[in-house]
Design a protein around this motif. Sequence first.
Motif, PDB file in Angstrom:
ATOM      1  N   UNK A   1       0.830  -1.203   0.000  1.00  0.00           N
ATOM      2  CA  UNK A   1       0.000   0.000   0.000  1.00  0.00           C
ATOM      3  C   UNK A   1       0.863   1.250   0.000  1.00  0.00           C
ATOM      4  N   UNK A   2       1.944   1.224   0.771  1.00  0.00           N
ATOM      5  CA  UNK A   2       2.857   2.354   0.797  1.00  0.00           C
ATOM      6  C   UNK A   2       3.539   2.551  -0.549  1.00  0.00           C
ATOM      7  N   UNK A   3       3.916   1.439  -1.182  1.00  0.00           N
ATOM      8  CA  UNK A   3       4.561   1.545  -2.491  1.00  0.00           C
ATOM      9  C   UNK A   3       3.627   2.227  -3.489  1.00  0.00           C
ATOM     10  N   UNK A   4       2.352   1.832  -3.488  1.00  0.00           N
ATOM     11  CA  UNK A   4       1.388   2.455  -4.400  1.00  0.00           C
ATOM     12  C   UNK A   4       1.055   3.879  -3.974  1.00  0.00           C
ATOM     13  N   UNK A   5       1.126   4.175  -2.669  1.00  0.00           N
ATOM     14  CA  UNK A   5       0.860   5.538  -2.206  1.00  0.00           C
ATOM     15  C   UNK A   5       1.879   6.523  -2.760  1.00  0.00           C
ATOM     16  N   UNK A   6       3.104   6.038  -3.032  1.00  0.00           N
ATOM     17  CA  UNK A   6       4.121   6.914  -3.591  1.00  0.00           C
ATOM     18  C   UNK A   6       3.791   7.407  -4.989  1.00  0.00           C
ATOM     19  N   UNK A   7       2.930   6.677  -5.708  1.00  0.00           N
ATOM     20  CA  UNK A   7       2.579   7.066  -7.086  1.00  0.00           C
ATOM     21  C   UNK A   7       1.737   8.346  -7.098  1.00  0.00           C
ATOM     22  N   UNK A   8       0.543   8.371  -6.482  1.00  0.00           N
ATOM     23  CA  UNK A   8      -0.228   9.627  -6.488  1.00  0.00           C
ATOM     24  C   UNK A   8       0.457  10.748  -5.712  1.00  0.00           C
TER      25      UNK A   8
ATOM     26  N   UNK B   1       9.733   0.643   0.032  1.00  0.00           N
ATOM     27  CA  UNK B   1       8.563  -0.169   0.378  1.00  0.00           C
ATOM     28  C   UNK B   1       8.552  -1.469  -0.426  1.00  0.00           C
ATOM     29  N   UNK B   2       8.928  -1.398  -1.690  1.00  0.00           N
ATOM     30  CA  UNK B   2       8.989  -2.606  -2.516  1.00  0.00           C
ATOM     31  C   UNK B   2      10.094  -3.546  -2.040  1.00  0.00           C
ATOM     32  N   UNK B   3      11.222  -2.983  -1.598  1.00  0.00           N
ATOM     33  CA  UNK B   3      12.305  -3.825  -1.062  1.00  0.00           C
ATOM     34  C   UNK B   3      11.826  -4.555   0.188  1.00  0.00           C
TER      35      UNK B   3
ATOM     36  N   UNK C   1       8.412  -6.083 -12.497  1.00  0.00           N
ATOM     37  CA  UNK C   1       7.291  -5.600 -13.328  1.00  0.00           C
ATOM     38  C   UNK C   1       6.349  -4.647 -12.586  1.00  0.00           C
ATOM     39  N   UNK C   2       6.125  -4.920 -11.287  1.00  0.00           N
ATOM     40  CA  UNK C   2       5.257  -4.029 -10.499  1.00  0.00           C
ATOM     41  C   UNK C   2       5.870  -2.633 -10.425  1.00  0.00           C
ATOM     42  N   UNK C   3       7.187  -2.552 -10.205  1.00  0.00           N
ATOM     43  CA  UNK C   3       7.865  -1.254 -10.140  1.00  0.00           C
ATOM     44  C   UNK C   3       7.788  -0.526 -11.478  1.00  0.00           C
ATOM     45  N   UNK C   4       7.929  -1.256 -12.570  1.00  0.00           N
ATOM     46  CA  UNK C   4       7.838  -0.640 -13.901  1.00  0.00           C
ATOM     47  C   UNK C   4       6.441  -0.096 -14.165  1.00  0.00           C
ATOM     48  N   UNK C   5       5.417  -0.855 -13.750  1.00  0.00           N
ATOM     49  CA  UNK C   5       4.041  -0.394 -13.916  1.00  0.00           C
ATOM     50  C   UNK C   5       3.804   0.875 -13.114  1.00  0.00           C
ATOM     51  N   UNK C   6       4.320   0.911 -11.883  1.00  0.00           N
ATOM     52  CA  UNK C   6       4.162   2.101 -11.045  1.00  0.00           C
ATOM     53  C   UNK C   6       4.807   3.314 -11.690  1.00  0.00           C
TER      54      UNK C   6
END
Length: 293
Positions: A45-52, A77-79, A102-107
């Motif tokens: 959730x934190x990793x995705x929070x960094x996007x917006x 967060x991804x690490x 791949x998740x990091x690239x999508x983000x």
Amino acid sequence: MNVPVAANVLGTLGAVCWSVQLIPQIVINWRRHNATGLQPTMMMLWAWAGVPLGVYNVVKDFNIALRIQPQILTFLSLVTWTQCYYYEKKWSVIRSLTVVVPVACIMGGVEAALIIALRIAQGRHLQWPLTLMAVLSAALLAAGVLRHYWDIYVHRTVRGISFLFVGIDAAGDVSSLVSVVFQREFDVLGIVIYGTELILWIGVFACGGYYNLLPWVQKTLKRRKRDANGSCALAPVCSRSSGREPDSAPGPIALHDLPSSTSVFRTPSGELDIVRQRSMASRGGDDENAVRP
């Protein structure tokens, strides 16, 4: 961009805190070779929070430190999320990288696309997409910490999470919060983003004090009191077993009068049992000598 010096300095300090916040947690996981109690859901959730959050800070033309800050948050967060699956789910390194890269690239792609789209929307005087980014980042950050609150409620302890990490993160939130205040344009949503997480971390500290620190202090005080009372009660017994008269004032048990395996953390009743066993063994030896021809 005419960003005030105070905003730049404080934003840089917040970015530094966020750069190292998860490093203590990562090091602890590596040293103990497990991530028990650490919630992988929180990390994702934190990793995705960094996007917006990154989209919001870039489009709002915040200082460079606040622009980099969300990217560091996503990476660390991804690490940490990868560690959770590597240690707890027994994933191999190859499998972990196959999932996380791949998740990091999508983000990264989603963030870049949103930055372009929101700049176009801003040029057309549309503010609701930017507001949505702020609300979404705050919600994801809060949901990540709240996931750990549920673990605290279930287990009645703060487990798996490094308080050093929590402290550094909270310090980063404070610095970033004040940095937003010092921006030339007062930004309410920026304050909400960092203020929400700061309040939740203060709650984690409070839970740690209640469930972890307070019982430890009480246990330590009870053990010291028990050891002190046990030492006073056992002084006459130890004196008789060693052939010496007890002193007028009871004193502590000498360690050389007790077996080498005796620990200072043993209870007084356990120490009394040891003295009784030695005394019985001594009397038993005398009886054998008496009946021996």
